[in-house]
Design a protein around this motif. Structure first.
Motif, short mmCIF file in Angstrom:
data_model
loop_
_atom_site.label_atom_id
_atom_site.label_comp_id
_atom_site.label_asym_id
_atom_site.label_seq_id
_atom_site.Cartn_x
_atom_site.Cartn_y
_atom_site.Cartn_z
N LEU B 447 1.08 -0.99 -0.26
CA LEU B 447 0.05 0.16 0.03
C LEU B 447 1.21 0.78 0.09
O LEU B 447 0.26 2.06 -0.97
CB LEU B 447 -1.18 -0.29 1.40
N ARG B 514 -13.10 8.07 -6.88
CA ARG B 514 -13.12 8.13 -6.06
C ARG B 514 -12.76 9.90 -5.12
O ARG B 514 -13.93 9.68 -4.41
CB ARG B 514 -12.90 7.24 -5.02
N SER B 520 -12.93 11.70 1.06
CA SER B 520 -12.20 11.56 1.60
C SER B 520 -10.66 11.03 0.69
O SER B 520 -10.78 9.77 0.71
CB SER B 520 -11.73 11.45 3.15
N GLY B 522 -8.62 9.03 3.07
CA GLY B 522 -8.09 7.93 3.61
C GLY B 522 -9.29 6.82 2.96
O GLY B 522 -8.74 6.49 2.35
N ASN B 523 -10.24 7.78 2.54
CA ASN B 523 -11.35 6.61 2.02
C ASN B 523 -11.39 5.77 0.69
O ASN B 523 -11.55 5.05 0.57
CB ASN B 523 -13.07 6.42 2.70
N ASN B 526 -8.41 3.51 0.90
CA ASN B 526 -8.95 2.27 1.50
C ASN B 526 -9.64 1.64 0.41
O ASN B 526 -9.42 0.55 0.10
CB ASN B 526 -9.61 2.77 2.91
N GLN B 527 -10.95 2.30 -0.11
CA GLN B 527 -11.76 1.41 -1.42
C GLN B 527 -10.47 1.33 -3.01
O GLN B 527 -10.99 0.43 -3.58
CB GLN B 527 -12.41 2.53 -1.88
N GLY B 529 -7.50 -0.16 -2.15
CA GLY B 529 -6.68 -0.73 -2.05
C GLY B 529 -5.50 -1.69 -2.65
O GLY B 529 -4.98 -2.20 -2.92
N ILE B 530 -6.72 -2.32 -3.20
CA ILE B 530 -6.33 -3.66 -3.75
C ILE B 530 -5.82 -3.52 -4.85
O ILE B 530 -4.68 -4.36 -5.33
CB ILE B 530 -8.17 -4.25 -4.30
#
Lengths: 675, 675
Positions: B447, B514, B520, B522-523, B526-527, B529-530
């Protein structure tokens, strides 16, 4: 032993998950168990068996020496057997549904965390005796084994041979003068090696040996021999027997070695239900050679199902732990979230949950086929055998290799603490990966399936009808164009079947090219080996796609609540999408997916992870493992992971003294000498 | 201890392989070691260290209890240290090139098969002291550690925190009245947990704790504390310390826990080379925060290289064993071949040999970058740090995860005997897989790399110059079309770079979408991430493609014989082809390969396996491991695998008596009660 550092309450993060689930995990549990009645029965037996078990001791076994672990395993296995026997006496004296029938059932899980040294005895040996003994033989010694008056194991593998039965070196020479067989393991490489329970806990043994009559080989046959004295347990004359030492897993089952030097047994100790040797030395061969190996087919069915459960157990531990561990804020200044909220973590956990369902449902189908084939055999019909053999191999391979990889992914998802033996994740891993090797090494089985696919492809080309599980091959021959990718579940099943069929066609073409260039069949098959294994793997996956989809979308869905069906649909969606993505390198070769289709698959993956998030803990609760079965500091029902780790640490034998001996003996003198 | 069952001669099947190789494995060994001089030096030291080591004992350690294994490890680690010290005294008194400098060198391999409890002390602690102490501090306690007058470890991870340093709970409060820090681990989850050697073999410890001045947090800083009395080794007041119990691997390094309750240390025990606390409580922050974490960057370089060696060791064992085991005729009626002749077996072994070379060469480049960056830092230049950080993460991830998977494939390639601990394959596996978690959990690192790629992609879009290892991103932005697949090595490197860049572009697009939808940062991260992790993984692979190709085809080839170059070319060909096939699901999305191209790749794979077949044993001989280093019954230089397995089995403690206690205690009474 109660311990003060472990709270009596459930971790609030875990309770919150249970309260927020969209469905009732008890409905899941009943479905998973087979029925509400079955669930109730299993839980009742489990509670009975778990009484008085020392959980603290279970968590410490990895700290023991190899010898102590093996002593521990014999004790706990006998304790469990006694409990089942007592239960039988209490509930239905004279019956056998508890004892011995449950002794190789999953209800035993967790009672023998280092393995059951008498596992092979009930899973294989008794079954083999039932299938291969004449009625007289079963009366004479089979029943004694079934009743545990004697104990034993099944010995086939040798130090120098596993896969190739015809290469086994142990020999049984018939001596007509005394009406006996003379057994020998002529070389070090001929020693029997690996059977569970052979080392120190068997006094009898069923061995596979080459039958010789007048020095002429008749191939491998089974012989029942005594290896230790029933009173003293000392090895009999000519018997060299012992333990093969520590292994990755199954650390308490005293896998053994066995050397035989001129050991004589009566002629009637060859199992003679099918093949026979008469007193005059005349030989009657078996009506179907395959019957000799049938015990292994059943064991592969056991493995497929069992590995699905191992994966479900690991998923339970990792999911609960992910709900109670908090780490790394997603947004700065927010509280660290449950790691279950990190999408990459969801991507490690949820696909494995889905896989354990997929494997379990596929193995249910396999058991039905097995039972039907057993009925056939009783009626002298053997035509379903090749399909059963091939499907049992395919599911044994896929369930073992996927579960091993899955358990390891789940272990890694637990971070450092997954590396602690008290997490039990390493123990689940070594159990799962062992199944890749025993009862038919996976690559060897894939090559056999590959050959079966070649045969089926050739039959289909000639217009012959194919067995149900390979029928898709003829359909692809008839309609070679896949058509349009629509991305529905049915379309995805079809895509996987077409891909398996196309890979089969490619392998068939490579094989044919090699044969037409004049290569021998053996060489051509060897050179095409990699393509055989690839086609065989896809064949297994296509079957799992189909059986999972049928269960979720088929008539059984009517017996389930809408809420539960939605959960199963999410798991099916996840399974099909992630496996399709995993197999893209094959799919994209044969099936036209646009860039939009691929983006859509990634979207579906991310969407279904989000959908499953609130139900993850309730789903693994539905697998209905008890704490003792999981035997894990990370995965207990109450979610008090840190306290349980710490509690186990404090009870570790190394922490019972403050200063180790080695300090005064080695460390201090060395440091002083450096000043 | 000489043993009669092991022949003194080399197994003829193995000798035949050596005699038939196309090149000189000594040339390989010198190249692998760095130079002929280096090879000679290493061998000399190794011979010196191996003298008087008891091989039989080494093979039995897995049978011992956890406590005995830990005592054994302290003894053997101190023995090895003494030998190095003696060597230093003999060859160059007063120097340090043997002792202590070689103590964390690969020449130590095999001397401490259960791990070296003082490994962290030299790999991390001394290095951290050198980098973070003021000269006065180093004089006061750093030197004592370097000379092993005291011993210690580096403690960062806590029971409840690993990855996220800012979440660490251990605190150090400055008390201006006494000019001291007061250290506390306020909760169970704050206990330090995991450091190697912390449990029972350290009397000092460098810990990472949150610095508080006037109850105001200044973030994580390093503190040097004493935990045990130097004379008695008893824990000091306020110190709760011990061993964390058995783990999958590193079974002899007494990983420990540490709780602190109002432990006071002088202010001067905070490491103050960069950040400082003055006696009046004023705080001076570090000029570059990243310097605090720099010790971990070096450790990641160590891991990348070390895991390449672990894989090479496993490949040596599996290849030699595959040359001496014979199984399953390829053509009926022929003799069973060496399993090395089965193509599916070659496909398990040779790709891992090639991978260990690829990883080793990539890590050589990484070390060069590391050294250059160290020079920069000394001159106050920090601009190469992000690239070094990112590349060290990428190689740490790829080398650890590929080597773990590779070792496991190799273990499975050894069949059942690979499951014996005496094969040492399981021990190599648990060593390899541990590296996926420690020093930055792999997903967390991916990440981070993903975020670095996003940043680099954005910079490139704005026309800013990129660091060398990500420069391909701007090239792809300039020339977005890959062009034609030709299948040359250069073209394959380019294809992998383009694929990595395309994946980066996709992830960047998802992230931007996104963000533009108002999520945000951060979100959104995270979304996505893959996709971050997928792009990051390909980035690492593209680098390895490039560095391997450069070494084999570049100017260095002029220093090698033609015969040896041909072998390296075969290994490069195999590596590029098999990795391209492994990554097809990504490649096919972006790069147009025809069906003929794909068939050609499969042909190339099969062809190069055949080419490598006669040289396989000579290649692994070139890795130059000694028998003690491999510590394997399957992989010894003489190839007497069955005899060595059998010899180890007979020496197993369980086989020193004929009948186990449990027979009379549990088994016999139970059987009698069933009659």
């Amino acid at each position: 032993m109660a311990s003060s550092v472990i709270p009596k309450s459930v971790n609030p993060d875990l309770q919150k998950e249970r309260d927020g689930a969209s469905f009732n995990s008890e409905e899941f549990a009943a479905w998973w168990a087979g029925s509400e009645k079955e669930l109730k029965f299993t839980r009742g037996v489990r509670d009975y068996l778990h009484k008085d078990v020392n959980l603290d001791e279970m968590l410490q076994i990895q700290n023991m020496s190899h010898e102590d672990i093996n002593e521990f395993s014999i004790r706990t296995s006998i304790d469990a057997a006694k409990k089942l026997r007592r239960l039988q006496e209490e509930r239905n004296p004279g019956g056998d549904e508890y004892w011995p029938n449950l002794y190789d059932n999953k209800v035993m899980w967790g009672l023998t965390p280092a393995g059951n040294p008498f596992g092979v005895m009930y899973v294989m040996l008794v079954k083999a005796l039932q299938a291969q003994c004449t009625p007289e033989q079963y009366e004479e010694f089979g029943k004694r084994m079934e009743k545990f008056e004697i104990c034993g194991t099944y010995a086939q593998t040798e130090l120098g041979h596993g896969t190739y039965l015809r290469g086994l070196e142990t020999r049984a020479d018939f001596d007509p003068k005394t009406d006996e067989f003379v057994l020998n393991t002529p070389k070090i490489s001929s020693y029997k090696f690996w059977p569970g329970g052979l080392g120190h806990s068997s006094n009898h043994c069923l061995i596979m040996a080459q039958l010789y009559i007048n020095n002429e080989s008749k191939g491998p046959h089974m012989f029942f021999i005594q290896v230790r004295d029933e009173e003293t347990h000392e090895p009999l004359p000519g018997v060299h027997i012992g333990d093969i030492g520590k292994k990755m897993g199954f650390i308490g089952v005293n896998n053994g070695f066995l050397g035989l030097k001129n050991v004589r047994i009566p002629r009637t100790r060859m199992l003679m239900r099918h093949a026979k040797v008469n007193a005059d030395g005349s030989y009657v061969s078996s009506p179907a050679n395959v019957l000799t190996y049938f015990a292994m087919v059943r064991t592969r069915c056991v493995i497929a199902q069992n590995n699905a459960l191992v994966l479900a157990g690991a998923a339970t531990i990792a999911t609960r732990y992910s709900a109670v561990r908090r780490q790394s804020p997603i947004n700065p200044k927010e509280r660290e979230p449950q790691i279950l909220d990190h999408v990459t973590q969801q991507f490690k956990l949820f696909p494995e949950i889905a896989t354990s369902l997929a494997h379990r449902l596929a193995s249910d189908y396999l058991w039905k086929l097995y039972d039907a084939t057993i009925d056939d055999i009783a009626n002298g019909k053997y035509d379903r055998l090749p399909e059963l053999h091939s499907l049992s191999c395919a599911l044994k391979v896929t369930c073992s290799s996927d579960s091993a990889a899955g358990v390891e992914r789940l272990r890694l998802a637990c971070g450092g603490h997954g590396y602690l033996t008290s997490s039990n994740m390493s123990n689940l891993y070594v159990a799962a990966t062992a199944a890749c090797t025993y009862e038919g090494e996976n690559t060897v089985l894939l090559l056999q399936i590959g050959r079966f696919l070649m045969k089926s492809w050739r039959s289909a080309l000639s217009g012959a009808p194919l067995a149900p599980t390979v029928r898709y091959l003829s359909e692809v021959q008839k309609n070679p164009e896949f058509g349009t990718w629509t991305g529905t579940w049915e379309n995805m099943v079809k895509a996987m079947e077409y891909t398996a069929a196309y890979k089969t066609r490619l392998a068939f073409k490579s094989l044919s090219n090699r044969l037409s260039r004049g290569e021998s069949e053996g060489n051509a098959a060897n050179q095409t080996g990699i393509e055989f294994t690839q086609a065989a793997e896809l064949h297994g996956r296509a079957f799992i796609f189909s059986s999972f989809t049928t269960e979720v979308t088929g008539p059984n869905s009517k017996n389930r609540s809408a809420a539960f069906n939605r959960v199963l649909e999410n798991l099916l969606e996840l399974y099909l999408v992630k496996e399709t993505l995993n197999q893209l390198s094959n799919l994209l070769r044969f099936i036209n997916l646009t860039d939009t289709d691929l983006t859509r698959l990634q979207d579906r993956l991310e969407t279904v992870l989000t959908k499953l998030r609130p139900d993850a803990v309730a789903i693994v609760d539905g697998f209905d493992f008890s704490d003792l079965q999981l035997n894990s500091t990370l995965g207990s029902f109450d979610g008090n992971a840190y306290e349980r780790i710490f509690d186990a640490v404090l009870k570790n034998p190394m922490n019972q003294k403050l200063v180790p001996k080695s300090f005064h003996q080695y460390l201090k003198p060395f440091m002083k000498s450096n000043i």
